[in-house]
Design a protein around this motif. Structure first.
Motif, PDB file in Angstrom:
ATOM      1  N   ILE A 251       0.850  -1.203   0.000  1.00 59.82           N
ATOM      2  CA  ILE A 251       0.000   0.000   0.000  1.00 59.82           C
ATOM      3  C   ILE A 251       0.878   1.243   0.000  1.00 59.82           C
ATOM      4  O   ILE A 251       0.633   2.202  -0.737  1.00 59.82           O
ATOM      5  CB  ILE A 251      -0.939  -0.025   1.223  1.00 59.82           C
ATOM      6  N   TYR A 252       1.952   1.205   0.804  1.00 60.43           N
ATOM      7  CA  TYR A 252       2.828   2.378   0.855  1.00 60.43           C
ATOM      8  C   TYR A 252       3.749   2.452  -0.361  1.00 60.43           C
ATOM      9  O   TYR A 252       4.146   3.541  -0.760  1.00 60.43           O
ATOM     10  CB  TYR A 252       3.616   2.399   2.173  1.00 60.43           C
ATOM     11  N   ALA A 253       4.082   1.300  -0.956  1.00 61.30           N
ATOM     12  CA  ALA A 253       4.837   1.323  -2.213  1.00 61.30           C
ATOM     13  C   ALA A 253       3.991   2.002  -3.284  1.00 61.30           C
ATOM     14  O   ALA A 253       4.492   2.799  -4.090  1.00 61.30           O
ATOM     15  CB  ALA A 253       5.210  -0.091  -2.635  1.00 61.30           C
ATOM     16  N   ALA A 254       2.664   1.733  -3.250  1.00 59.05           N
ATOM     17  CA  ALA A 254       1.747   2.377  -4.199  1.00 59.05           C
ATOM     18  C   ALA A 254       1.730   3.888  -3.983  1.00 59.05           C
ATOM     19  O   ALA A 254       1.631   4.663  -4.942  1.00 59.05           O
ATOM     20  CB  ALA A 254       0.347   1.806  -4.044  1.00 59.05           C
ATOM     21  N   TYR A 255       1.857   4.303  -2.724  1.00 55.50           N
ATOM     22  CA  TYR A 255       1.932   5.739  -2.421  1.00 55.50           C
ATOM     23  C   TYR A 255       3.127   6.375  -3.129  1.00 55.50           C
ATOM     24  O   TYR A 255       3.013   7.431  -3.756  1.00 55.50           O
ATOM     25  CB  TYR A 255       2.036   5.923  -0.904  1.00 55.50           C
TER      26      TYR A 255
END
Lengths: 351, 71
Positions: A251-255
């Motif tokens: 999810i944070y990689a997507a950020y």
């Protein structure tokens, strides 16, 4: 001095964590007992291997041993012979009959001595029934009680079978995850601040904190994988805790991908700020709630690990809490560098 | 650049186990109560923080170059 004290504090705490975390010894414990299977009505010698017990400093008369079923059914050892610094031979004269009407019963092996304290290997010895008359031999099972067990003297962290010294990973691996969470929390506060005030500085702070937090999370996964290889025999299993942690990292990689894909600065800041708020409230149940609802291989799960249990005691908290603060302060320092870089970048782009 | 560093980090952390496994007997990491796992964890953490330092160092270098060419 102003503005630098917390960086120094972070480094000093980290130093304290490394030194005290490594020097504080493990409490003694039993690693293996052999043979595991014995028969009732026979005299059996069980060889127990211990860890950190330093048995040669003890005298054989001080060392007591039992096979324990529960608080009523306890069999005291006939004799105890110390056969090495970390090995002891315990002789049990097992009666014909088992206290409960079962074909095979499991017992825990308990050793106790002053200074060393009491150590136990749970459910380790299996006794197969030989006789059939339940009432005979009952006195041997019930005549002894554990009495007053000794407590280990000196500062030491708990002994956990399978974990052994890797219990110290609580100071590094677990603190990394905790400080990652604190960094994400601060970042959410700055994202909300940005959406209210539309000040580019707040977005710089929020995105820098997320970048460092994500690095900590990835380090958490990598350190966990190394530990898993040496404990479970594989880098990754389909355990709920591991998968949910991986999902939150994605999810944070997507950020980060989202941020780098939008060119327009203002738009980038607004979209990523709102994404950041959603992301944070998604990873709270992913990391803290779902792994507690089901069974997990990961230590400190199942039930309510928030209140400690056997993986965490006060001697460990002496190092664990400073470790969280140390990693958080170092993370803040790292994001501080990033924030200052982004501030310079913005100013140069304006020229 | 950042993703390259993360990839390198992942490969290092995955290979750290096999790299040491052939060194000292079959079970280096599991000797002495698995203390070397804790050491490995600290090494990975250190490598990660170093990668971040290299990353930010390069970015600052870029700014320095821009400023010096501007003047």
């Amino acid at each position: 001095m102003k503005g630098i004290w917390w960086k120094g504090l972070g480094v000093l705490l980290m130093l304290y964590v490394i030194i005290v975390g490594f020097l504080m010894p493990l409490r003694p414990g039993i690693t293996t007992a052999f043979p595991q299977n014995i028969k009732s009505g026979e005299t059996s010698v069980i060889t127990a291997s211990t860890y950190n017990a330093r048995l040669e400093t003890l005298s054989a008369s001080d060392l007591r041993a039992w096979l324990v079923r529960d608080t009523t059914y306890i069999l005291q050892a006939q004799s105890v012979k110390i056969s090495g610094d970390q090995s002891v031979d315990v002789t049990f004269d097992v009666p014909e009959n088992l206290p409960v009407d079962e074909e095979v019963l499991d017992f825990s092996l308990v050793l106790d001595a002053p200074e060393m304290g009491s150590i136990v290997l749970p459910y380790s010895i299996f006794i197969a029934k030989k006789g059939s008359d339940l009432s005979s031999g009952m006195t041997a099972w019930t005549s002894d009680s554990l009495g007053k067990l000794n407590k280990h003297k000196g500062l030491a962290i708990p002994f956990r079978n399978l974990l052994f010294e890797t219990l110290r990973n609580t100071y590094f691996h677990v603190s990394l995850w905790f400080s990652m969470f604190i960094l994400f929390l601060i970042s959410v506060i700055y994202s909300i601040k940005f959406l209210r005030k539309r000040e580019p500085y707040f977005d710089n702070v929020a995105s820098s904190l997320v970048e460092v937090g994500t690095l900590f999370g990835i380090l958490g996964l990598a350190t966990g994988a190394l530990w898993a290889k040496n404990t479970w025999g594989t880098y990754w299993t389909t355990d709920v805790k591991l998968n949910m942690a991986a999902v939150s990292m994605m999810i944070y990689a997507a950020y980060l991908v989202l941020r780098s894909s939008i060119k327009d600065g203002d738009k980038k800041a607004i979209i990523s700020s709102s994404y950041n708020i959603f992301a944070f409230f998604i990873i709270v149940p992913l990391i803290f709630v779902i792994p507690r609802l089901t069974d997990s291989l990961h230590p400190g799960n199942g039930g309510n690990p928030g209140f400690g249990g056997e993986d965490m005691d006060n001697t460990m908290r002496m190092v664990f809490y400073p470790a969280i603060i140390a990693f958080t302060l170092i993370g803040l320092w790292m994001s501080n560098l990033m924030i200052r870089y982004k501030k310079l970048r913005n100013r140069i782009d304006e020229i | 650049m950042k993703y390259k560093l993360l990839l390198v980090l992942a490969i290092i952390s995955m290979s750290i186990n096999t790299a040491f496994a052939h060194g000292d007997g079959p079970d280096f990491f599991r000797s002495i109560g698995k203390i070397y796992v804790v050491v490995g964890v600290m090494v990975i953490t250190f490598i990660g923080i170093t990668c971040f330092l290299i990353y930010i160092d390069r970015k600052i270098k870029k700014i320095e170059n821009e400023i010096s060419s501007h003047n």
